[in-house]
Enzyme design. Structure first.
Site, short mmCIF file in Angstrom:
data_model
loop_
_atom_site.label_atom_id
_atom_site.label_comp_id
_atom_site.label_asym_id
_atom_site.label_seq_id
_atom_site.Cartn_x
_atom_site.Cartn_y
_atom_site.Cartn_z
N ARG A 298 -10.98 71.43 11.29
CA ARG A 298 -10.49 71.64 12.65
C ARG A 298 -11.32 70.85 13.65
O ARG A 298 -10.78 70.28 14.60
CB ARG A 298 -10.50 73.13 12.96
CG ARG A 298 -9.37 73.87 12.28
CD ARG A 298 -9.49 75.37 12.32
NE ARG A 298 -8.32 75.97 11.67
CZ ARG A 298 -8.23 77.24 11.33
NH1 ARG A 298 -9.24 78.06 11.57
NH2 ARG A 298 -7.14 77.70 10.74
N HIS A 441 -1.46 69.91 12.31
CA HIS A 441 -2.17 70.20 11.06
C HIS A 441 -3.49 70.93 11.31
O HIS A 441 -4.02 70.96 12.40
CB HIS A 441 -2.35 68.94 10.20
CG HIS A 441 -3.20 67.87 10.76
ND1 HIS A 441 -3.52 66.74 10.04
CD2 HIS A 441 -3.83 67.72 11.95
CE1 HIS A 441 -4.29 65.96 10.76
NE2 HIS A 441 -4.49 66.52 11.91
N GLU A 442 -3.98 71.55 10.23
CA GLU A 442 -5.17 72.43 10.26
C GLU A 442 -4.97 73.62 11.19
O GLU A 442 -5.92 74.08 11.84
CB GLU A 442 -6.44 71.64 10.63
CG GLU A 442 -6.73 70.46 9.74
CD GLU A 442 -6.67 70.80 8.25
OE1 GLU A 442 -6.95 71.95 7.87
OE2 GLU A 442 -6.31 69.91 7.47
N GLY A 443 -3.78 74.13 11.26
CA GLY A 443 -3.47 75.27 12.11
C GLY A 443 -2.90 74.81 13.42
O GLY A 443 -3.59 74.18 14.22
N GLN A 448 -4.10 78.60 16.53
CA GLN A 448 -5.44 78.56 17.14
C GLN A 448 -5.54 79.55 18.30
O GLN A 448 -6.58 80.19 18.51
CB GLN A 448 -5.75 77.15 17.64
CG GLN A 448 -5.72 76.06 16.58
CD GLN A 448 -6.66 76.32 15.42
OE1 GLN A 448 -7.77 76.80 15.60
NE2 GLN A 448 -6.21 76.01 14.21
#
Length: 601
Positions: A298, A441-443, A448
């Site tokens: 992240r 991507h990555e949440g 978040q």
């Protein structure tokens, strides 16, 4: 002719390192005893050269010719065969790791800022190494000595690459629904069966092997996230002194609008029934282990967002300085020569907004890297804990702000170039495409926002949040002492107090059981918190610039310090007022999109 684009401002990076974050004090910690300002400078210089002279020229060719899936494997752009070893030689894979695993033990504060140049130059090329480092770090942290020798060591040496294999077609971001199976055997490994999707770097032809750090469920494991384990699954498994196919197959290549140099794939494990995976750490703790890589990723995504906005900002700035068009608004004489468009106020407005987003975002990511160094290596336990709490709280902001506001900055870069910006002959449109992925991507940003408000803020009775408020108050005091305009410090403090009040209100709803009411406006809360945090960063930058301007003996630095203070004024006066509206919205209980029914659309 070499590009005029610096990718990232050298003066800004040096300013962050040595005037804002006091990296020289960081270098006095025992963990970094082998480094000095000189070794830091050497690493940065090498990264800058590689980025500008090697990576950046390869960006457009790689964007125009994405990886191909032929004869059962993925073939990446031929340029990667030259770029990859150069990045390995620089030490990107293990720069921050200890000598025991072949690393240089460089502070992450330095390595992260050095990586900003590499990402700005060619984010796809850097992606192979960033993912590999994260995968190797998982085994370094949680794997057995045998796994470290078998899998981690060749990744850190650059002989193999690594991936994170989380997402499945039916589950998406809902990891509790992971279905990939791990069937125990009596031979020390598990048989893996399942499918993963959107696996970046999941296959390539630049190294002999790839290790997939994969989430799977051991047969008989409890449901949900508590039943997930972590496995190392190589594309080719070791058998004696050779590597043999491990029943890992590419099911398809995802055709992306950006990040075209790094393949995103669908993978199948165990089509033939003999895919072997090795358990990392203890059973059923895979998600907690994977969060190490996810949080590192992240922050890497956040830096990608900053870097992608930075390279576009500098491209727009150079264009604006050299593109003649029109005359000053007060001029009535058409015979006068045209002026560069940077002379037009609205163009400067667009450039200043890009600067405020890029440099405020870079300051935040540098701060997070500095907190990581302190959380791991500060000499007393309270300092380590405070740094960890702040880092944990700031991570969702550091991931999301550069992606969301970075996309706006990239759009402004296209706008500055006008009609030329809206063509594929110029680079800003490509960077705009690249930037969009960073909010996904990555949440996603929505994930978040729920993580920030639902988990990070209330954690440990709000200890991290209160620490942030204390840091902001301390920054305001330093700003006043340095002679920063008092109104700016007052506005930042006022915005932080507004954030405090709305936070208490929302957390209070959650404590009363109204979780939906607490999280209904979590996206607005993330926007609010990001705006305040970047205001805090700009206040820190303005303080350091004020001190630098007062003590600096080089007249050439005066424009830099003035620019920092002007950008701080811009963000604090034009963006912080949004906090009032966002606070009211979060507290109001406004429920239009909660009330909206699917069949009403």
């Amino acid at each position: 002719m070499p590009s005029q684009n610096p990718l990232v401002s050298d003066r800004l990076v040096d300013f962050l390192l040595f005037e804002v974050l006091d990296t020289e004090a960081l270098l006095t910690l025992p963990a970094f005893a082998d480094h000095s300002r000189e070794t830091v400078g050497l690493y940065l210089s090498a990264a800058r050269r590689l980025a500008r002279e090697v990576l950046f020229p390869a960006y457009k060719p790689m964007d125009e010719a994405p990886p191909r899936f032929e004869d059962g494997r993925v073939h990446v752009h031929p340029a990667m065969r030259a770029l990859y070893p150069r990045l390995v030689e620089l030490g990107v894979l293990n720069a921050t790791r200890p000598p025991e695993v072949g690393g240089q033990k460089l502070p992450l504060t330095v390595a992260a800022l050095a990586s900003s140049y590499l990402m700005a130059a060619n984010l796809s090329a850097y992606g192979y190494l960033g993912l590999t480092t994260g995968a190797a770090r998982l085994i370094e942290s949680f794997g057995s000595d045998a796994m470290k020798e078998q899998f981690m060591a060749p990744m850190y040496r650059g002989e193999w690459t690594g991936t994170m294999a989380l997402t499945e077609p039916q589950a998406g971001s809902s990891l509790s629904d992971v279905k990939t199976r791990a069937i125990p055997t009596d031979e020390g490994h598990y048989l893996i069966r399942g499918s993963k999707i959107f696996i970046s770097g999941g296959d390539q032809d630049i190294t002999e092997n790839i290790v997939h750090l994969t989430l799977a469920r051991i047969d008989g494991a409890p449901p949900g996230t508590k039943g997930i384990s972590l496995f190392a699954i190589p594309k080719l498994r070791p058998e004696g002194d050779r590597l043999v196919p491990n029943d890992v197959h590419v099911a398809g290549v995802i055709h992306k609008i950006g990040w075209r140099g790094l393949p995103s794939l669908a993978l199948n494990f165990g089509e033939e029934g003999h895919c072997r995976g090795w358990l990392v750490g203890e059973p059923h703790r895979g998600l907690s282990y994977m969060f190490q890589m996810m949080n590192e990723a992240r922050l890497m995504v956040g830096m990608n967002g900053v870097a992608t906005a930075s390279v576009a900002f500098h491209e727009a700035l150079e264009y604006a300085r050299t593109r003649p068009q029109g005359r000053p608004a007060a001029s009535k004489d058409p015979s006068l020569p045209q002026v560069p468009i940077v002379e037009h106020t609205d163009v400067r407005r667009m450039l200043l907004r890009q600067k405020a987003i890029v440099e405020g975002g870079l300051a935040l990511l540098a701060t997070c890297a500095h907190l990581t160094d302190l959380a791991e290596h500060a000499e007393d336990a309270p300092a380590r804990r405070r740094a960890f709490l702040l880092l944990d709280l700031l991570t969702p902001i550091a991931k999301s702000f550069p992606a969301e506001k970075g996309f706006e900055a990239n759009a402004l870069s296209v706008q500055v170039l006008g009609g030329y910006g809206y063509t594929s002959e110029y680079l800003p449109e490509a960077w705009l495409r690249d930037q969009k992925l960073n909010s996904i991507h990555e949440g996603t940003t929505g994930i978040q926002s729920m993580d920030l408000l639902g988990r990070k803020v209330p954690a440990a009775n709000g200890e991290a949040f209160m620490a942030l408020l204390e840091e902001i108050a301390a920054s305001a005091a330093r700003a006043r002492a340095a002679g920063v305009e008092p109104e700016l410090a007052q506005r930042v403090e006022g915005a932080s107090m507004a954030m405090r009040e709305v936070t208490l209100h929302l957390v209070g709803l959650g404590q009363k059981g109204d979780v939906e009411g607490m999280l209904r406006h979590s996206a607005h809360y993330l926007d609010l918190a990001s705006t305040v945090v970047i205001g805090w960063q700009w206040l820190n930058l303005a303080t350091a610039a004020r001190a630098g301007a007062a003590s600096n003996v080089r007249p050439t630095d005066a424009p830099f310090y003035e620019g920092i203070q002007c950008a701080a004024q811009y963000w604090i006066r034009t963006e912080l007022p949004r906090v009032g509206h966002l606070s009211q919205l979060c507290r109001s209980g406004e429920d239009s999109y909660a009330r909206m029914q699917p069949d009403w659309f």
